[in-house]
Structures are given as structure tokens and as C-alpha cells.
Write an enzyme that holds these catalytic residues in place. Structure first.
Site, short mmCIF file in Angstrom:
data_model
loop_
_atom_site.label_atom_id
_atom_site.label_comp_id
_atom_site.label_asym_id
_atom_site.label_seq_id
_atom_site.Cartn_x
_atom_site.Cartn_y
_atom_site.Cartn_z
N HIS A 157 0.82 -1.21 0.00
CA HIS A 157 0.00 0.00 0.00
C HIS A 157 0.86 1.26 0.00
O HIS A 157 0.36 2.37 -0.24
CB HIS A 157 -0.94 0.00 1.20
CG HIS A 157 -2.24 0.70 0.96
ND1 HIS A 157 -2.32 1.91 0.32
CD2 HIS A 157 -3.52 0.37 1.27
CE1 HIS A 157 -3.59 2.30 0.26
NE2 HIS A 157 -4.33 1.37 0.83
N ASP A 400 -10.43 -11.44 -16.20
CA ASP A 400 -10.32 -12.66 -17.00
C ASP A 400 -8.88 -12.82 -17.47
O ASP A 400 -8.38 -12.05 -18.29
CB ASP A 400 -11.28 -12.56 -18.19
CG ASP A 400 -11.23 -13.79 -19.09
OD1 ASP A 400 -10.49 -14.74 -18.78
OD2 ASP A 400 -11.92 -13.77 -20.12
#
Length: 455
Positions: A157, A400
Site C-alpha cells: 500500500h 479474466d
């Protein structure tokens, strides 16, 4: 749940990339600076032959290619001085782990299994290894006995926020299925004045309450007892119809908001959660409580940050109230507190926040979740407080890699007391999923109030 690691390797950029050290922005170095996990579950097509080894090879190859434009992720963090970090772009690479589990997709894609997801996301050892030895991204590909798979990803982060992390993941998926890069990352953090000295004295900055320590429980002088209590992650769902009911309730129970724009889905649902948490925790009426709201500044700056800005661009803003007011006043009151905190984040406010942080001699006290020597004290945003991040408008679904879209996506482990994430329902029916970390003793009461107060 049993998970066995079979292989582990380092994936480096496929082509030579720029090397050197770059400064991080102040927003990169405050709040959460450790790794944040994501997890995607896949059911492989039955009408095609997908070999596990082929999948692993495809993922590693596309990772190697996507690390060329996203080369900062192949680097390492280094401490400079006074609790500040810089990024060494050195093409050291990221870690890729292959694992197997005897569990099944049917079990793991159910909400009740969320507390087991930490087995499917690689751990990063901040306690025994120096930060410059830790990869910024670690990926774990896990094969289940049913033939399904999951991809657990954990990203630093200190280098990326939610939009940047999802930008990286979506581009990785595009390359994996043979498509070209869609949006080139904008890597120059100097646009947020990274590495530059302060421009104005601290006295001329806005009053940034979001950097103050949140309130303790009444009668306490610290949060030690609360932070040591057992926490867990809970999921609750609110339907489109229920959301409309909450919005109507918020707008009818409060004077018309400024600019005549009614309270939004986000403000109404978040207000509902804040009220229910206070009820579940059984706060006293005069208990101060704050809700920390993570606001994306990309579109609030003038001019806006360039498309594809790659880094942290979030600034926290806090909504404050007494618990008694949250519970006794109508939902419109709570929504108004949230609206006020969001509208505070203007171009001037964001730039003032940067200057405020630049004027700090030491940033250690602003690290929310990193245990390092010399820090004065560790911030804690749990009981009696909350912190919210919204993924309602982020492209978190439809990732995907070449064998179809995920059957479920999850923010994986998110069990810090008081932290919650808002997710759109993957069925696109207008529902909202709430993933919230709470003390175990408060979870049942929270769920009770959450659904009871919708009636």
C-alpha cells in the site's frame, strides 16, 4: 483448511527497465503502508483442456511482461530518515507461489468462509525481514481438489492505492489473455510534489483533523485493551430496494443538503453502518466517535491527476459525532455528517494536506499498520471508531486471465476492528456487499441491528 506450497520463484520484468531511486509522495507514506490482499476464484471451463502447469506458466509470463510498464512494482522500499520511505526501482522482481489445497470452490466462495481466506493469500514477513528485502507484490496460485483455482495477490500500500492496484491487475489480465495494454501507467509522483520540500509554514495549512489520534472509549487513556480483543470479518448484504429505502429515509429526515443534491447510496448506506456499529458496541450517549472516510483526490485536484496515475492519491477525511446523536437522530443527521466530511476534500484541502505532512519532522506516527523501531505509538481506528473505503465504482470484477471471469472476488482478510469496505454486488442487481471487521463479541449484535433497522 490445509494449503501446501509446491513451488516458489521470482518473476522479473521481461525487458530492461529504468533503474534508480524515486521519492514517494506523502500520501504513499501515511495510513496503511503494509501489503493489502485481493483474491479471485475461478472455475475452469469443462469444454477445454486447461492444464494447471499451463496456467501457472501463462500467469508468470504475462506478469513478466506487465512488469515492464509497471516496473516500480518490481523494486524495493528503503527507509531514508525520519520515518520516510523511497522506492528503489531495481528490477529485483516479485514473488510467485504455487500451492494446492484439499478444499473446494463451493466451500470457499461462500461468505461464511471469508475467515479462511488468509491461507490463500501469501503472507509478508514484516517482523523478521528488513523492508528492503520484501517484494512489493506477492502472488499465490492455489489449485483446489475440485479442479478450480484462486489467485491471491498482495500489494504494498506504500506504492499503490485501490485504483492503482486494480489498474495493475486488470492490465496483467489483459496481457495474460493476449490483448495489448489498455492504459499506460503514469509514474511521475512529482505531480503530488514527491520528494520536494514544504512550500508554506505549518501555521498556514488547513486544520487537518484526520491526522489527529481518534478518540478513546470514555474512561480510557489508551486503546491497548480494545486492540487486543479478538476480531473477525463479517459480510452483510443490502438489496437495491433496501438502499432506496435508506436513501429516502435519509433525505426525508434532514433539511435538503447543500447544492440540492440528495444523499447518495454511499452516504446513506455508510451512515446506516455507522449507526448500527454504535448500537452494537453499546456506546454511552456522550461517547465521541469518528468515521474516517477515504476520499480519492484524483478528480478533486485542479487540474485532475492524469489518467492512469500510479500511486496513492487518497486523503482521509473524518466525520465526527457523539454516539448518542447517531442513535437518537434520524439517518439524515448521520448522512449530513458524512456529506460534510466528503465535501471538505477540495483541491485546496488536498494540497494543504500535502504541505501539512511535508512539515512533519517524522512520519512514523502516521503509519497505521507498520511495526518499526522508534515509532512513538501505533494508531488504532477500531472501537469506538470506524474507517470506510468504497469500491463501488472501481472495476473489481470481470478479471479474466484467459479462462473466464471469476466466480467470486474478495478483499480477502479484512478483519481490523472498525475497517469496512463497500462492494457492488457481482450480479449487478444494484445490491451492495459490506465487508466489515469487528470485535467478535459485537458481530451478532451488528448484524441484528443492520437488518432490523432496515425494516
Amino acid at each position: 483448511m490445509s494449503v501446501t506450497v509446491k513451488e516458489s520463484c521470482t518473476v522479473r520484468p521481461m525487458e530492461p527497465t529504468w533503474c534508480g531511486r524515486v521519492a514517494l509522495s506523502e500520501f504513499d507514506q501515511t495510513g496503511k503502508v503494509t501489503h493489502v490482499p485481493l483474491i479471485y476464484f475461478y472455475r475452469l471451463p469443462q469444454n477445454a483442456i486447461f492444464q494447471y502447469n499451463t496456467i501457472a506458466s501463462t500467469l508468470k509470463d504475462s506478469l513478466s511482461r506487465v512488469l515492464v510498464p509497471f516496473y516500480p512494482l518490481a523494486g524495493r522500499l528503503h527507509w531514508t530518515n525520519n520515518g520516510r520511505l523511497e522506492l528503489d526501482c531495481n528490477a529485483t522482481g516479485i514473488r510467485f507461489i504455487e500451492a494446492e489445497s484439499s478444499s473446494t470452490l463451493q466451500h470457499l466462495t461462500d461468505f461464511s468462509s471469508s475467515n479462511e481466506h488468509h491461507y490463500l493469500v501469501p503472507a509478508v514477513d514484516y517482523y523478521s525481514l528488513p523492508i528492503h528485502e520484501l517484494p512489493l507484490v506477492v502472488v499465490q496460485l492455489t489449485k483446489f481438489k475440485c479442479g478450480g483455482i484462486c489467485i491471491g495477490i498482495t500489494l504494498s500500500h506504500a506504492v499503490v492505492d485501490g485504483p492503482s492496484a486494480l489498474h495493475f491487475v486488470s492490465e496483467w489480465a489483459r496481457l495474460s489473455r493476449g490483448e495489448p495494454l489498455h492504459t499506460v501507467p503514469f509514474l511521475d509522483r512529482k505531480i503530488l510534489r514527491a520528494g520536494e520540500p514544504p512550500l508554506v509554514p505549518l501555521t498556514k495549512c488547513h486544520l487537518h483533523k484526520e491526522f489527529n489520534d481518534p478518540p478513546f472509549l470514555l474512561g480510557r487513556t489508551d486503546n491497548r485493551e480494545e486492540r487486543e480483543k479478538e476480531t473477525a470479518m463479517a459480510f452483510v448484504k443490502i438489496s437495491k430496494t433496501e438502499i432506496e429505502t435508506l436513501k429516502k429515509r435519509a433525505n426525508e429526515s434532514s433539511p435538503r443538503p447543500r447544492n440540492d443534491r440528495g444523499y447518495s447510496r454511499y452516504e446513506s448506506v455508510t451512515g446506516h453502518i455507522w449507526r448500527c456499529a454504535s448500537k452494537a458496541r453499546e456506546h454511552k450517549e456522550n461517547q465521541p466517535t469518528v468515521l474516517t472516510i477515504i476520499v480519492d483526490s484524483r478528480g478533486r485536484l485542479k487540474p485532475p491527476l492524469p489518467n492512469g496515475y500510479f500511486g496513492n492519491a487518497n486523503l482521509d477525511s473524518v466525520a465526527c459525532s457523539l454516539a448518542g446523536d447517531l442513535v437518537s437522530e434520524p439517518l439524515g443527521y448521520t448522512a449530513s455528517r458524512i456529506r460534510e466530511a466528503i465535501e471538505r476534500v477540495s483541491d485546496e484541502y488536498v494540497r494543504s494536506g500535502i504541505e501539512f505532512l511535508k512539515n512533519q519532522k517524522n512520519l512514523r506516527r502516521f503509519h497505521q499498520d507498520l511495526h518499526e523501531e522508534g515509532r512513538e505509538k501505533e494508531p488504532f481506528f477500531g472501537n469506538p471508531n470506524l474507517s470506510v473505503v468504497s469500491w463501488l465504482r472501481l472495476p473489481i470484477y470481470g478479471i479474466d486471465f484467459g479462462w473466464g471471469k471469476e466466480v467470486r472476488m474478495s478483499p480477502a482478510t479484512h478483519d481490523f476492528d472498525g475497517d469496512f469496505v463497500l462492494l457492488p454486488d457481482p450480479n449487478e442487481d444494484g445490491s451492495v456487499l459490506v465487508c466489515i471487521g469487528l470485535q467478535v463479541v459485537h458481530i451478532d449484535a451488528f448484524k441484528k441491528h443492520f437488518y432490523q433497522d432496515l425494516a
